[in-house]
Design a protein around this motif. Structure first.
Motif: not given
Length: 269
Positions: A154-160, A266-269
């Motif tokens: 998820r984008k908000e997770r990957a952002a970290r 998936y992968g839209r990070v």
């Protein structure tokens, strides 16, 4: 507390009974991941090692918490992993088999009196992630419980997480290799690692465009990103973030307000 005491399978049945009945609330952490190639430098068990490392750090951090305790279940090291199939060492199981095992394990533990479980995953093949979400849905609906799951796609997770992870270039690259170096440096061939060139493959974009395996994605050695830049120090930094996200989810879980991420793209990070 000795690290051995954090592992469910290391305990005797009276100790399990005590963990089930006494406070603080006990959450069972279920590490999952694949057995598949991670370049010519890293072990097939890379994904599971990252899940296990995150679980252990969370259990250590919660060891003296008055409200929450974590025990680590035996890992499940088989996954939906078609993309690595062109390389030796990939062990693929179908979605139905994967879901049947995960749902059955969770159901057994719930029937034994454990009401708080969390899946900890670091294998991001889209069909595998989708299968995990279906597992959570089934367990929750069949047993009237909440199940924790931090979906790192998820984008908000990957952002970290790190820049390489956000670029979806992280299969056996700098991000994953750093994590393995932090816990199991003996399993990484550092001589090979330092000689590997940067492979700029956006896995998410390639999968969305229809690529069916690593070779079609342009990963002719089963890796992408920059493994040569990996360091144990960066791995520890990433573990700290992964652990923080997991503990946040666990606190939500025992509070009854969530603890899981809904499916993302998936992968839209």
């Amino acid at each position: 507390m000795d690290d051995r005491d954090f592992y469910f399978a290391n305990l005797s049945w009276p100790e399990i009974e005590q963990a089930r009945a006494a406070g603080p609330a006990t959450v069972l952490l279920f590490p999952v991941g694949s057995t598949e190639p991670h370049g010519p430098l890293a072990p097939l068990s890379t994904d599971v090692l990252i899940s296990e490392g995150t679980c252990l750090r969370a259990a250590r951090e919660l060891a003296h918490d008055p409200d929450l305790r974590a025990l680590i279940l035996p890992s499940f090291e088989y996954a939906v992993t078609r993309y690595a199939g062109a390389f030796p060492g990939a062990i693929h199981i179908g979605e139905e088999a994967f879901e049947a095992v995960v749902v059955s394990v969770c159901g057994s533990l719930i029937a034994d009196g454990f009401r708080h479980l969390a899946l900890v995953n670091n294998h991001f093949e889209p069909q595998h992630v989708q299968a995990l979400h279906r597992c959570v849905d089934r367990v929750e609906s069949e047993h009237d419980v909440l199940v924790g799951y931090v979906d790192l796609t998820r984008k908000e997770r990957a952002a970290r997480l790190t820049e390489e992870f956000r670029r979806a270039e992280c299969h056996a690259g700098r991000y994953e290799t750093s994590l393995v170096l932090a816990d199991h440096p003996e399993l990484v061939d550092e001589q090979v690692m330092r000689a590997l060139p940067y492979v700029p493959v956006d896995m998410a974009r390639g999968i969305a465009a229809g690529a069916k395996d690593f070779v079609e994605l342009g990963m002719d050695q089963a890796y992408c990103g920059s493994p040569a830049e990996a360091t144990a120090a960066e791995g520890e930094e990433s573990f700290a973030v992964l652990t923080a996200m997991l503990i946040e989810a666990l606190r939500e879980l025992i509070a009854g307000v969530g603890g899981r991420d809904r499916p993302g793209l998936y992968g839209r990070v």
